[in-house]
Design an enzyme around this catalytic site. Structure first.
Site, PDB file in Angstrom:
ATOM      1  N   LYS A  89      -2.279  -1.360  -3.738  1.00  0.00           N
ATOM      2  CA  LYS A  89      -3.027  -0.488  -3.717  1.00  0.00           C
ATOM      3  C   LYS A  89      -2.373   0.688  -3.797  1.00  0.00           C
ATOM      4  O   LYS A  89      -1.139   0.825  -3.273  1.00  0.00           O
ATOM      5  CB  LYS A  89      -3.918  -0.353  -2.417  1.00  0.00           C
ATOM      6  CG  LYS A  89      -4.580   0.774  -1.964  1.00  0.00           C
ATOM      7  CD  LYS A  89      -5.277   0.580  -0.572  1.00  0.00           C
ATOM      8  CE  LYS A  89      -6.122   1.752  -0.340  1.00  0.00           C
ATOM      9  NZ  LYS A  89      -6.750   1.878   1.054  1.00  0.00           N
ATOM     10  N   LYS A 114       0.924  -1.178  -0.160  1.00  0.00           N
ATOM     11  CA  LYS A 114      -0.067   0.012  -0.004  1.00  0.00           C
ATOM     12  C   LYS A 114       1.075   1.386   0.059  1.00  0.00           C
ATOM     13  O   LYS A 114       1.584   1.346   0.800  1.00  0.00           O
ATOM     14  CB  LYS A 114      -0.957  -0.045   1.239  1.00  0.00           C
ATOM     15  CG  LYS A 114      -1.707   1.245   1.496  1.00  0.00           C
ATOM     16  CD  LYS A 114      -2.845   1.100   2.392  1.00  0.00           C
ATOM     17  CE  LYS A 114      -3.724   2.251   2.543  1.00  0.00           C
ATOM     18  NZ  LYS A 114      -4.721   1.868   3.802  1.00  0.00           N
TER      19      LYS A 114
HETATM   20  C1  PBG Z   1      -6.727   3.664   5.532  1.00  0.00           C
HETATM   21  C2  PBG Z   1      -7.296   3.288   4.177  1.00  0.00           C
HETATM   22  C3  PBG Z   1      -7.183   4.132   3.070  1.00  0.00           C
HETATM   23  C4  PBG Z   1      -7.959   3.642   2.161  1.00  0.00           C
HETATM   24  C5  PBG Z   1      -8.568   2.407   2.592  1.00  0.00           C
HETATM   25  N1  PBG Z   1      -8.318   2.223   3.788  1.00  0.00           N
HETATM   26  C6  PBG Z   1      -6.100   5.341   2.613  1.00  0.00           C
HETATM   27  C7  PBG Z   1      -5.848   6.071   3.552  1.00  0.00           C
HETATM   28  O1  PBG Z   1      -6.788   7.002   4.012  1.00  0.00           O
HETATM   29  O2  PBG Z   1      -4.646   6.287   3.835  1.00  0.00           O
HETATM   30  C8  PBG Z   1      -8.118   4.226   0.631  1.00  0.00           C
HETATM   31  C9  PBG Z   1      -9.185   3.925  -0.168  1.00  0.00           C
HETATM   32  C10 PBG Z   1      -9.472   4.834  -1.211  1.00  0.00           C
HETATM   33  O3  PBG Z   1      -8.755   5.893  -1.496  1.00  0.00           O
HETATM   34  O4  PBG Z   1     -10.493   4.369  -1.767  1.00  0.00           O
HETATM   35  N2  PBG Z   1      -6.456   2.426   6.178  1.00  0.00           N
HETATM   36 ZN    ZN Z   2      -5.635   2.983   8.503  1.00  0.00          ZN
END
Ligand code: PBG
Ligand code: ZN
Length: 327
Positions: free
Chosen positions: A250, A197
């Site tokens: 991601k 991520k």
């Molecule tokens: C955090 C989280 C994020 C997303 C899902 N869980 C990103 C973040 O704020 O760092 C992003 C999903 C999206 O942008 O659709 N655990």
């Molecule tokens: Zn988070």
């Protein structure tokens, strides 16, 4: 009519819809798609997310019909994000048996036992500072966070969830959650790890949807630098070692090379998250009439599959399933 003196003519296999269908290499289906849902406390609440047209925060009663539709359209499942009434320094609602996500899991599984329900497992929606773990001064305390993530996963399992998906990029999170689940007797609950991520600007709209914008700093001390590829392989290998059942990359679009790389190097099923900013860009261009939304969406989702994804988390899931079904 002069005839060129070569025999190879790839166009022979593109002439008609019938032959194109026969030689098609990648097929996208509704069951490849997983719909994210944002659950808020209360009743009758459907609060649109302004930067994500078509997406709303939903109270449990409003989420139920959406989940039902997801099942009817044959989606692979749904993934739940909870936005609690009260946030605190330790994200207590995430581990509360009566927490927002636990209630949502129970309600949805009771109504739709066959629907595959995943719980995003992270603290950022639950902490008042909105970082993905508990703090020690201004730093996220990795190991103190692991213990809480383990408890959260167990409580989701106890509420009836089908799979947990840790997304906080804490070192050792998969192993800690596996151990906690096993200790509590939930050896059969798989872990979908957000293994790779990146610290991405494409999460912008999600922060409005999940109300998780950090009150100070950013997530770069735990999410990955977008420049790094070898590090992605290392993260994935560590999660495999710790017992991940499923890996995720991601965001999606800017990281298709990473998706392909993981597909080639690992045997686990692979997911990709088509994130909020990717969705918002498509919706904005479509609203202007600048792109053909159904075609662009299906092309992008097919691209993820071609790049190696077995499962795609996407806010387009319901629409895409309808378009695939010709509805
Ligand atoms: C955090 C989280 C994020 C997303 C899902 N869980 C990103 C973040 O704020 O760092 C992003 C999903 C999206 O942008 O659709 N655990
Ligand atoms: Zn988070």
């Amino acid at each position: 009519m002069p005839t060129a003196s070569f025999v190879h003519r790839p166009r022979r296999l593109r002439r008609t819809a019938a032959i194109r269908r026969l030689v098609r290499e990648t097929r996208l289906a509704p069951e490849d798609l997983v719909l994210p849902l944002f659950i808020v406390p209360g009743e009758g609440i459907r609060k649109p997310v302004s930067s994500m047209p078509g997406v709303a925060q939903l109270s449990i009663d409003e989420a139920l019909p959406v989940a039902r539709e997801a099942q009817q359209l044959g989606l692979g499942g749904i993934i739940l994000f909870g936005i609690p009434k009260i946030k605190d320094s330790h994200g207590s609602d995430a581990v509360d048996p009566e927490g927002i996500v636990q209630q949502a899991i129970r309600a949805i599984k009771e109504d739709l036992p066959e629907l595959w329900v995943i719980a995003d497992t992270c603290l950022c929606e639950y902490t008042d500072h909105a970082h993905c773990g508990v703090l020690q001064g201004h730093e996220v305390d990795n190991d103190a966070t692991l213990e809480i993530l383990g408890r959260a996963a167990v409580s989701y399992a106890e509420a009836g969830v089908d799979m947990v998906a840790p997304s906080g990029m804490m070192d050792g999170m998969v192993g800690a959650i596996r151990a906690a689940l096993d200790r509590a007797g939930h050896t059969q609950i798989p872990i979908l790890s957000y293994a790779v991520k990146y610290a991405s600007a494409y999460y912008g709209p999600f922060r409005e949807a999940a109300e998780n914008t950090p009150t100070f700093g950013d997530r770069r001390s735990y999410q990955m630098d977008p420049s790094n590829r070898r590090e992605a392989l290392r993260e994935a290998a560590l999660d495999v070692e710790q017992g991940a059942d499923w890996l995720m990359v991601k965001p999606g679009l800017a990281y298709m090379d990473i998706l392909r790389e993981l597909r080639d190097q690992f045997q686990l099923p692979l997911a990709v998250y088509n994130v909020s900013g990717e969705y918002a860009m498509v919706k904005a261009a479509a609203a202007q009439g600048w792109i053909d939304e159904p075609r662009v969406v299906l092309e992008t989702l097919t691209g993820f599959k071609r790049a190696g994804a077995d499962m795609i988390l996407t806010y387009h899931a319901l629409d895409a399933a309808r378009w695939l079904g010709g509805a």
